[in-house]
Motif scaffolding. Structure first.
Motif, PDB file in Angstrom:
ATOM      1  N   THR A 256       6.664   8.080  12.328  1.00 47.49           N
ATOM      2  CA  THR A 256       5.738   9.202  12.363  1.00 47.49           C
ATOM      3  C   THR A 256       4.593   8.853  13.306  1.00 47.49           C
ATOM      4  O   THR A 256       4.423   7.703  13.701  1.00 47.49           O
ATOM      5  CB  THR A 256       5.164   9.507  10.959  1.00 47.49           C
ATOM      6  OG1 THR A 256       4.404   8.369  10.509  1.00 47.49           O
ATOM      7  CG2 THR A 256       6.287   9.773   9.964  1.00 47.49           C
ATOM      8  N   LYS A 257       3.780   9.835  13.652  1.00 49.30           N
ATOM      9  CA  LYS A 257       2.669   9.597  14.564  1.00 49.30           C
ATOM     10  C   LYS A 257       1.543   8.816  13.906  1.00 49.30           C
ATOM     11  O   LYS A 257       0.692   8.250  14.584  1.00 49.30           O
ATOM     12  CB  LYS A 257       2.143  10.926  15.108  1.00 49.30           C
ATOM     13  CG  LYS A 257       3.083  11.593  16.107  1.00 49.30           C
ATOM     14  CD  LYS A 257       2.427  12.795  16.758  1.00 49.30           C
ATOM     15  CE  LYS A 257       3.328  13.401  17.832  1.00 49.30           C
ATOM     16  NZ  LYS A 257       2.715  14.558  18.513  1.00 49.30           N
ATOM     17  N   LYS A 258       1.518   8.810  12.568  1.00 46.61           N
ATOM     18  CA  LYS A 258       0.487   8.069  11.848  1.00 46.61           C
ATOM     19  C   LYS A 258       1.141   6.942  11.057  1.00 46.61           C
ATOM     20  O   LYS A 258       2.336   6.956  10.782  1.00 46.61           O
ATOM     21  CB  LYS A 258      -0.296   9.012  10.930  1.00 46.61           C
ATOM     22  CG  LYS A 258      -1.070  10.078  11.693  1.00 46.61           C
ATOM     23  CD  LYS A 258      -1.923  10.926  10.769  1.00 46.61           C
ATOM     24  CE  LYS A 258      -2.728  11.952  11.560  1.00 46.61           C
ATOM     25  NZ  LYS A 258      -3.583  12.787  10.679  1.00 46.61           N
ATOM     26  N   ASP A 259       0.322   5.965  10.687  1.00 45.87           N
ATOM     27  CA  ASP A 259       0.830   4.782   9.989  1.00 45.87           C
ATOM     28  C   ASP A 259       1.010   5.090   8.507  1.00 45.87           C
ATOM     29  O   ASP A 259       0.142   4.799   7.682  1.00 45.87           O
ATOM     30  CB  ASP A 259      -0.141   3.610  10.170  1.00 45.87           C
ATOM     31  CG  ASP A 259      -0.294   3.222  11.624  1.00 45.87           C
ATOM     32  OD1 ASP A 259       0.491   3.730  12.445  1.00 45.87           O
ATOM     33  OD2 ASP A 259      -1.199   2.431  11.931  1.00 45.87           O
ATOM     34  N   ILE A 260       2.168   5.668   8.158  1.00 45.05           N
ATOM     35  CA  ILE A 260       2.419   6.078   6.782  1.00 45.05           C
ATOM     36  C   ILE A 260       3.348   5.112   6.060  1.00 45.05           C
ATOM     37  O   ILE A 260       3.128   4.785   4.897  1.00 45.05           O
ATOM     38  CB  ILE A 260       2.997   7.510   6.753  1.00 45.05           C
ATOM     39  CG1 ILE A 260       1.963   8.501   7.310  1.00 45.05           C
ATOM     40  CG2 ILE A 260       3.401   7.905   5.333  1.00 45.05           C
ATOM     41  CD1 ILE A 260       2.450   9.924   7.375  1.00 45.05           C
ATOM     42  N   PHE A 261       4.386   4.622   6.730  1.00 43.60           N
ATOM     43  CA  PHE A 261       5.360   3.743   6.092  1.00 43.60           C
ATOM     44  C   PHE A 261       5.350   2.365   6.752  1.00 43.60           C
ATOM     45  O   PHE A 261       5.165   2.254   7.962  1.00 43.60           O
ATOM     46  CB  PHE A 261       6.762   4.346   6.176  1.00 43.60           C
ATOM     47  CG  PHE A 261       6.879   5.707   5.545  1.00 43.60           C
ATOM     48  CD1 PHE A 261       6.915   5.846   4.170  1.00 43.60           C
ATOM     49  CD2 PHE A 261       6.933   6.847   6.329  1.00 43.60           C
ATOM     50  CE1 PHE A 261       7.011   7.096   3.582  1.00 43.60           C
ATOM     51  CE2 PHE A 261       7.029   8.096   5.759  1.00 43.60           C
ATOM     52  CZ  PHE A 261       7.065   8.221   4.376  1.00 43.60           C
ATOM     53  N   SER A 262       5.572   1.343   5.945  1.00 45.24           N
ATOM     54  CA  SER A 262       5.592  -0.012   6.488  1.00 45.24           C
ATOM     55  C   SER A 262       6.452  -0.910   5.616  1.00 45.24           C
ATOM     56  O   SER A 262       6.731  -0.600   4.447  1.00 45.24           O
ATOM     57  CB  SER A 262       4.172  -0.587   6.588  1.00 45.24           C
ATOM     58  OG  SER A 262       3.603  -0.731   5.291  1.00 45.24           O
ATOM     59  N   VAL A 263       6.877  -2.019   6.194  1.00 43.00           N
ATOM     60  CA  VAL A 263       7.480  -3.104   5.423  1.00 43.00           C
ATOM     61  C   VAL A 263       6.503  -4.271   5.462  1.00 43.00           C
ATOM     62  O   VAL A 263       5.724  -4.399   6.408  1.00 43.00           O
ATOM     63  CB  VAL A 263       8.849  -3.528   5.995  1.00 43.00           C
ATOM     64  CG1 VAL A 263       9.848  -2.403   5.873  1.00 43.00           C
ATOM     65  CG2 VAL A 263       8.733  -3.983   7.439  1.00 43.00           C
ATOM     66  N   PHE A 264       6.524  -5.084   4.440  1.00 47.40           N
ATOM     67  CA  PHE A 264       5.583  -6.192   4.404  1.00 47.40           C
ATOM     68  C   PHE A 264       6.228  -7.401   3.752  1.00 47.40           C
ATOM     69  O   PHE A 264       7.211  -7.302   3.009  1.00 47.40           O
ATOM     70  CB  PHE A 264       4.300  -5.811   3.647  1.00 47.40           C
ATOM     71  CG  PHE A 264       4.499  -5.556   2.179  1.00 47.40           C
ATOM     72  CD1 PHE A 264       4.367  -6.578   1.256  1.00 47.40           C
ATOM     73  CD2 PHE A 264       4.826  -4.290   1.722  1.00 47.40           C
ATOM     74  CE1 PHE A 264       4.550  -6.346  -0.103  1.00 47.40           C
ATOM     75  CE2 PHE A 264       5.020  -4.045   0.378  1.00 47.40           C
ATOM     76  CZ  PHE A 264       4.882  -5.073  -0.542  1.00 47.40           C
ATOM     77  N   GLY A 265       5.680  -8.539   4.069  1.00 51.00           N
ATOM     78  CA  GLY A 265       6.084  -9.785   3.442  1.00 51.00           C
ATOM     79  C   GLY A 265       4.858 -10.580   3.070  1.00 51.00           C
ATOM     80  O   GLY A 265       3.852 -10.553   3.778  1.00 51.00           O
ATOM     81  N   GLU A 266       4.916 -11.252   1.942  1.00 52.56           N
ATOM     82  CA  GLU A 266       3.758 -12.013   1.462  1.00 52.56           C
ATOM     83  C   GLU A 266       4.209 -13.376   0.960  1.00 52.56           C
ATOM     84  O   GLU A 266       5.217 -13.502   0.260  1.00 52.56           O
ATOM     85  CB  GLU A 266       3.048 -11.256   0.339  1.00 52.56           C
ATOM     86  CG  GLU A 266       1.834 -11.984  -0.220  1.00 52.56           C
ATOM     87  CD  GLU A 266       1.192 -11.256  -1.378  1.00 52.56           C
ATOM     88  OE1 GLU A 266       0.244 -11.812  -1.968  1.00 52.56           O
ATOM     89  OE2 GLU A 266       1.648 -10.142  -1.711  1.00 52.56           O
TER      90      GLU A 266
ATOM     91  N   ALA B 233       7.550 -12.701  -1.199  1.00 52.05           N
ATOM     92  CA  ALA B 233       7.911 -11.328  -1.559  1.00 52.05           C
ATOM     93  C   ALA B 233       8.118 -10.497  -0.304  1.00 52.05           C
ATOM     94  O   ALA B 233       7.455 -10.705   0.714  1.00 52.05           O
ATOM     95  CB  ALA B 233       6.816 -10.698  -2.428  1.00 52.05           C
ATOM     96  N   VAL B 234       9.035  -9.543  -0.374  1.00 51.46           N
ATOM     97  CA  VAL B 234       9.253  -8.598   0.705  1.00 51.46           C
ATOM     98  C   VAL B 234       9.365  -7.212   0.086  1.00 51.46           C
ATOM     99  O   VAL B 234       9.956  -7.048  -0.995  1.00 51.46           O
ATOM    100  CB  VAL B 234      10.512  -8.958   1.526  1.00 51.46           C
ATOM    101  CG1 VAL B 234      11.772  -8.905   0.672  1.00 51.46           C
ATOM    102  CG2 VAL B 234      10.652  -8.045   2.736  1.00 51.46           C
ATOM    103  N   GLY B 235       8.764  -6.204   0.739  1.00 51.61           N
ATOM    104  CA  GLY B 235       8.747  -4.884   0.118  1.00 51.61           C
ATOM    105  C   GLY B 235       8.457  -3.754   1.079  1.00 51.61           C
ATOM    106  O   GLY B 235       8.326  -3.945   2.295  1.00 51.61           O
ATOM    107  N   LEU B 236       8.348  -2.560   0.516  1.00 50.77           N
ATOM    108  CA  LEU B 236       8.070  -1.321   1.244  1.00 50.77           C
ATOM    109  C   LEU B 236       6.759  -0.744   0.757  1.00 50.77           C
ATOM    110  O   LEU B 236       6.409  -0.845  -0.423  1.00 50.77           O
ATOM    111  CB  LEU B 236       9.199  -0.306   1.030  1.00 50.77           C
ATOM    112  CG  LEU B 236      10.587  -0.697   1.539  1.00 50.77           C
ATOM    113  CD1 LEU B 236      11.611   0.329   1.068  1.00 50.77           C
ATOM    114  CD2 LEU B 236      10.591  -0.785   3.062  1.00 50.77           C
TER     115      LEU B 236
END
Length: 409
Positions: free
Chosen positions: A266-276, A316-319
């Motif tokens: 999308t044009k804005k930062d709405i969805f991401s994946v992350f790791g911690e 951890a890995v997630g959405l």
């Protein structure tokens, strides 16, 4: 520890995601306008850097051939909705600013053909040229000639002086009738101050404008956070052969590091994946003074007073999904799966101890983002299979983690 393998695989996955994100940024969708004024859609190699380019690399849509274009061949280029450079013949003072015995008050304006980074596009336009420590700003009104905003520091009789001609230029050319004189006196010769002024002018003139600088900042695809928080955990030990269990609560510290990769669908930062990756610990003292319920097996071993100690390295890995309120504020929710590499995880009863090994954790979080800070509450649940004696006892840990994260990159 099998979960250490999970953490290693997780780290490899995270590096892969980051590499893919950087690779996607190597060539980004954009355009060029050639000498003939023809606009061509293309993929442009990453130019997110401080210095203004003199040559760019690009690939036409549908082609794998990498081409180069110089300032002599390209009139304009840009990354879609994010970045724009225009070619212009300007007079520029390239003498670096600084205070030394050789610095003089006079300007040394020379004519040059440059790619200028357009920061504001509207009735009043703002441009920037950067090369090393040299920063020069340019402006024009509508289709007027682009001129440098003059600012220079120099020495006179051993004292620092400043040439503030840019303020007079703005008063003469970029002046809305509602502006007071002190509005100009507060303008600094830097990106943020000039951006604010040119935005105010275009708003005052009721003109539509584009702030490319804010769009560029908003579309950074990789973000890194330092995390710190308080972990409130509850341990539940289910007794073998009886419908009975013990509970205890403990509080501990959690420290971690997170990489978030925006999914640019999308044009804005709405969805991401992350790791911690994080380290946390807690200690739960459990006091069991309650008698066993009726009709329980009298040979079942019971605990009276014991302590559950847990120290672990967690990956951890997630959405994550954001609900954007404005440019600086957003709510978000996320879910993740975590593996644990136990440093110490055991129940201590008197002089003896029983070791446990955590299974994967399921984590759900909600939070609030304000500028560079994340404030979050996470709920987690972990099954703990017994790996030593009395394997028919079961244990689980659940709880909440309250964290603050700082976006440092």
């Amino acid at each position: 520890m099998k979960n250490i393998k999970f953490i290693m695989l997780f780290l490899a996955f995270l590096l892969f995601i980051a590499n893919q994100a950087f690779s996607q940024k190597t060539f980004e969708r954009g355009y060029i306008i050639d000498e003939s004024g023809i606009k061509k859609d293309c993929l442009i190699k990453n130019i997110y850097k401080t210095d203004n380019p003199t040559i760019i690399e690009y690939k036409l849509i549908g082609s794998t051939e990498v081409k180069t274009g110089s300032v002599a061949e390209i009139a304009e280029f840009g990354i879609t909705d994010t970045l724009k450079y225009v070619r212009s013949i300007v007079k520029i003072d390239k003498n670096e600013d600084g205070l030394n015995d050789k610095l003089q008050a006079g300007l040394h304006l020379v004519k040059d053909t440059l790619f200028l980074n357009q920061l504001i596009e509207g009735k009043a336009n703002l441009y920037r040229y950067s090369l090393g420590s040299l920063n020069r700003f340019f402006f024009n009104i509508e289709s007027d000639t682009i001129k440098q905003l003059i600012y220079k520091r120099y020495l006179e009789n051993g004292k620092e002086k400043k040439n503030l001609t840019y303020i007079q230029q703005l008063i003469a050319k970029v002046n809305c009738k509602s502006f007071r004189y002190d509005r100009f006196q507060n303008i600094k010769y830097n990106t943020n101050s000039l951006l604010n002024f040119f935005e105010d002018y275009n708003k005052c003139e009721s003109e539509e404008y584009i702030n490319f600088h804010s769009k560029l900042k908003r579309r950074k695809l990789i973000k890194m956070y330092a995390r710190a928080g308080i972990n409130v955990s509850q341990n539940e030990l289910k007794r073998a052969q009886v419908r009975y269990f013990d509970k205890g609560t403990g509080v501990g510290l959690k420290l971690g590091y997170e990489i978030e990769v925006v999914i640019p669908i999308t044009k804005k930062d709405i969805f991401s994946v992350f790791g911690e990756v994080s380290y946390y610990q807690f200690k739960i003292k459990m006091e069991d003074d309650t008698p066993l319920p009726p009709r329980t097996n009298p040979i079942v071993r019971t605990y009276s007073n014991y302590t559950f100690i847990h120290k672990t390295l967690e990956g951890a890995v997630g959405l994550r999904a954001y609900l954007l309120l404005n440019q600086n504020n957003a709510f978000f929710i996320d879910t993740s799966l975590a593996g644990n590499g136990e440093i110490q995880s055991e129940i201590v009863i008197g002089n003896s101890s029983t070791r446990y090994n955590f299974d994967y954790s399921r984590i759900f979080g909600v939070g609030y983002k304000h500028k560079k800070f994340l404030f979050q509450s996470k709920y987690y649940y972990k099954e703990i299979p017994r790996i030593e004696q009395n394997g028919d006892d079961n244990q689980n840990v659940s709880g909440f983690v309250f964290t603050v994260a700082y976006h440092f990159f």
